[in-house]
Design an enzyme around this catalytic site. Structure first.
Site, PDB file in Angstrom:
ATOM      1  N   GLU A  45     -51.722 128.767  70.964  1.00 41.82           N
ATOM      2  CA  GLU A  45     -52.092 128.202  69.880  1.00 41.82           C
ATOM      3  C   GLU A  45     -53.300 128.906  69.286  1.00 41.82           C
ATOM      4  OE1 GLU A  45     -50.970 125.516  68.378  1.00 41.82           O
ATOM      5  OE2 GLU A  45     -49.498 124.996  69.875  1.00 41.82           O
ATOM      6  N   TYR A  82     -56.375 119.510  65.987  1.00 41.41           N
ATOM      7  CA  TYR A  82     -55.016 120.112  66.001  1.00 41.41           C
ATOM      8  C   TYR A  82     -54.299 120.718  67.184  1.00 41.41           C
ATOM      9  CZ  TYR A  82     -50.996 123.217  65.763  1.00 41.41           C
ATOM     10  OH  TYR A  82     -49.797 123.862  66.408  1.00 41.41           O
ATOM     11  N   ASP A  91     -50.727 119.962  61.186  1.00 40.13           N
ATOM     12  CA  ASP A  91     -50.917 121.420  60.659  1.00 40.13           C
ATOM     13  C   ASP A  91     -50.228 121.472  59.264  1.00 40.13           C
ATOM     14  OD1 ASP A  91     -48.177 121.884  61.214  1.00 40.13           O
ATOM     15  OD2 ASP A  91     -48.515 123.607  62.344  1.00 40.13           O
ATOM     16  N   CYS A 117     -37.812 122.710  56.370  1.00 43.31           N
ATOM     17  CA  CYS A 117     -38.611 122.337  55.283  1.00 43.31           C
ATOM     18  C   CYS A 117     -39.710 123.319  54.705  1.00 43.31           C
ATOM     19  CB  CYS A 117     -39.351 120.971  55.714  1.00 43.31           C
ATOM     20  SG  CYS A 117     -39.898 120.260  54.283  1.00 43.31           S
ATOM     21  N   CYS A 122     -32.382 121.659  52.616  1.00 40.62           N
ATOM     22  CA  CYS A 122     -32.343 119.914  52.939  1.00 40.62           C
ATOM     23  C   CYS A 122     -31.041 119.737  53.526  1.00 40.62           C
ATOM     24  CB  CYS A 122     -32.669 119.458  51.526  1.00 40.62           C
ATOM     25  SG  CYS A 122     -34.381 119.580  50.743  1.00 40.62           S
ATOM     26  N   CYS A 148     -31.398 119.599  57.156  1.00 40.77           N
ATOM     27  CA  CYS A 148     -32.451 118.647  57.439  1.00 40.77           C
ATOM     28  C   CYS A 148     -32.104 117.350  58.382  1.00 40.77           C
ATOM     29  CB  CYS A 148     -33.160 118.289  56.547  1.00 40.77           C
ATOM     30  SG  CYS A 148     -34.741 117.448  56.903  1.00 40.77           S
ATOM     31  N   CYS A 195     -35.285 111.004  53.030  1.00 42.78           N
ATOM     32  CA  CYS A 195     -36.486 111.854  52.464  1.00 42.78           C
ATOM     33  C   CYS A 195     -36.413 111.614  50.799  1.00 42.78           C
ATOM     34  CB  CYS A 195     -36.117 113.368  52.686  1.00 42.78           C
ATOM     35  SG  CYS A 195     -37.150 114.237  51.679  1.00 42.78           S
TER      36      CYS A 195
HETATM   37  S1  SF4 Z   1     -34.842 116.535  53.159  1.00 45.58           S
HETATM   38 FE1  SF4 Z   1     -36.913 116.473  52.967  1.00 45.58          FE
HETATM   39  S2  SF4 Z   1     -37.918 116.840  54.963  1.00 45.58           S
HETATM   40 FE2  SF4 Z   1     -35.906 117.739  54.886  1.00 45.58          FE
HETATM   41  S3  SF4 Z   1     -36.117 119.824  54.436  1.00 45.58           S
HETATM   42 FE3  SF4 Z   1     -35.562 118.669  52.606  1.00 45.58          FE
HETATM   43  S4  SF4 Z   1     -37.609 118.200  51.729  1.00 45.58           S
HETATM   44 FE4  SF4 Z   1     -37.927 118.904  53.890  1.00 45.58          FE
END
Ligand code: SF4
Length: 390
Positions: A59, A142, A160, A215, A222, A225, A231
């Site tokens: 870290e 953190y 972070d 992200c 996305c 994701c 989202c």
């Molecule tokens: S869907 Fe939302 S959280 Fe996922 S990568 Fe895209 S912007 Fe980021």
């Protein structure tokens, strides 16, 4: 395969700024990320074997330094200092030398100090809870949360830059990282997630991993994701707007006029370089470098000659441009214009510079000392130039 966040009808997230404050929704978010992380996590040296000491070191190294630049120094550091007591008993010079390539050397000193506090006040055992970890030098909220949750399973939140970006996009929350309201909102959300998921350490690490690999700051992926269905930024096509960008403070430019002095005690011996130690505070504190003059403006060659107490103008070797967080540094690298080092007055030079701590050191053993990357590079160039001439 990406994981749908809607695992059951009652868990469907109705996205809003506050959605992750709802325990069921925080749990759904965490479950989706846990499943994703267990198959998508990168293989990183500090993940192969978990303990408090390895987490403390990794870290510290990862603060403001990219993962790929930390892997090799981390392994080197662990070989030399395999446990917290070895680090606590090591010399600061050794610690700084092993920190080379990572920059921000203050972190190395604080890590060293933390190891000594652990040796002296915690029986050589890294504390397991965030509250005690927070009392160690260099350990902030953190880092304390990361070690306590990821290694010891405490329900401690972490935020972070990666976590803040995921949260800001997920909830289309306005504000900038570093602004009090925005940061407080992130910590509240992170606390809600940590309190409501089954494996808080895994979820904490997963959110960071998502921010680092999917992200991403630019060009988020996305389509892959695990929380894409819920989202808001993806739904509105506004991922580029979140989080808002902080306006950077004006950068300053500094000129460092450097005199690289190389000597060989015999015609066949290895070259040595004259080094001085930087001041206690400020940029590269207490690290080593060739004698230097620092100025906001470029100095005239006559001024450089007299302020180095040289008998002739130094010869130009190279110009290096280097960026730090807050400033641009232009190094004007020179060497004394002398045929033999007997014509060079080391005493006059050091007196003119205010008699800093100095030493001659073998140029091929600079790894033993803490030097910045640009200083190391310019010494390499000076040594090869002097070799060409001999
Ligand atoms: S869907 Fe939302 S959280 Fe996922 S990568 Fe895209 S912007 Fe980021």
């Amino acid at each position: 395969m990406p994981v749908q966040i809607m695992s059951a009808q009652e868990d469907i997230i109705s996205p809003s700024e506050e959605s992750l404050l709802d325990p069921r929704q925080a749990r759904s978010f965490g479950e989706a990320l846990t499943l994703w992380f267990k198959q998508a996590a990168r293989d990183l040296p500090w993940r192969r074997q978990r303990d408090g000491y390895r987490a403390l070191v990794s870290e510290a190294m990862l603060q403001q330094t990219q993962v790929d630049r930390v892997k090799e120094p981390f392994e080197r550091f662990m070989t030399r200092f395999p446990d917290v007591l070895a680090l606590a008993d090591g010399s600061e010079e050794d610690v700084l030398a092993l920190w080379q390539g990572l920059g921000y050397y203050r972190r190395a000193r604080l890590l060293h100090a933390a190891a000594q506090v652990i040796r002296d006040q915690h029986h050589g055992v890294v504390p397991q809870d965030a509250a005690t970890l927070l009392t160690l030098p260099g350990v902030g909220r953190y880092t304390a949360g990361a070690i306590a949750s990821i290694v010891f399973g405490e329900r401690a939140p972490i935020v972070d830059g990666n976590v803040a970006r995921v949260f800001a996009r997920f909830a289309t929350r306005s504000g900038r990282p570093g602004d009090r309201d925005f940061d407080a909102w992130c910590w509240t959300l992170a606390s809600s997630v940590a309190l409501n998921v089954a494996e808080p350490g895994v979820v904490n690490e997963a959110i960071m991993e998502l921010g680092a690999t999917v992200c991403r700051k630019h060009d988020p992926d996305c389509a892959h994701c695990p929380v894409r269905e819920a989202c808001l930024a993806r739904a509105s096509g506004e991922t580029a707007l979140y989080p808002e960008v902080r306006v950077r403070a004006t950068r300053t430019t500094m000129h460092h006029h450097v005199l690289v002095c190389i000597r060989r005690t015999t015609s066949v011996s290895a070259p040595e370089v004259l080094l001085v130690q930087r001041p206690e505070k400020g940029l590269w504190a207490r690290m080593w470098q060739p004698p230097s003059l620092e100025s906001k403006k470029e100095l005239m060659s006559g001024t450089v000659t007299s302020r180095f107490a040289l008998r002739r103008e130094p010869l130009d070797l190279q110009r290096i441009e280097h960026r730090t967080t807050h400033r641009d540094i232009i190094f004007h690298v020179t060497r004394p214009d002398v045929a033999r080092m007997t014509e060079f007055s080391e005493a006059d030079l050091l007196t003119a510079l205010g008699s800093p701590v100095s030493r001659w050191h073998l140029a091929d053993r600079l790894d033993e000392l803490g030097l910045s990357n640009p200083h190391r590079r310019m010494i390499d160039v000076a040594v090869s130039e002097s070799t060409d001439q001999s």
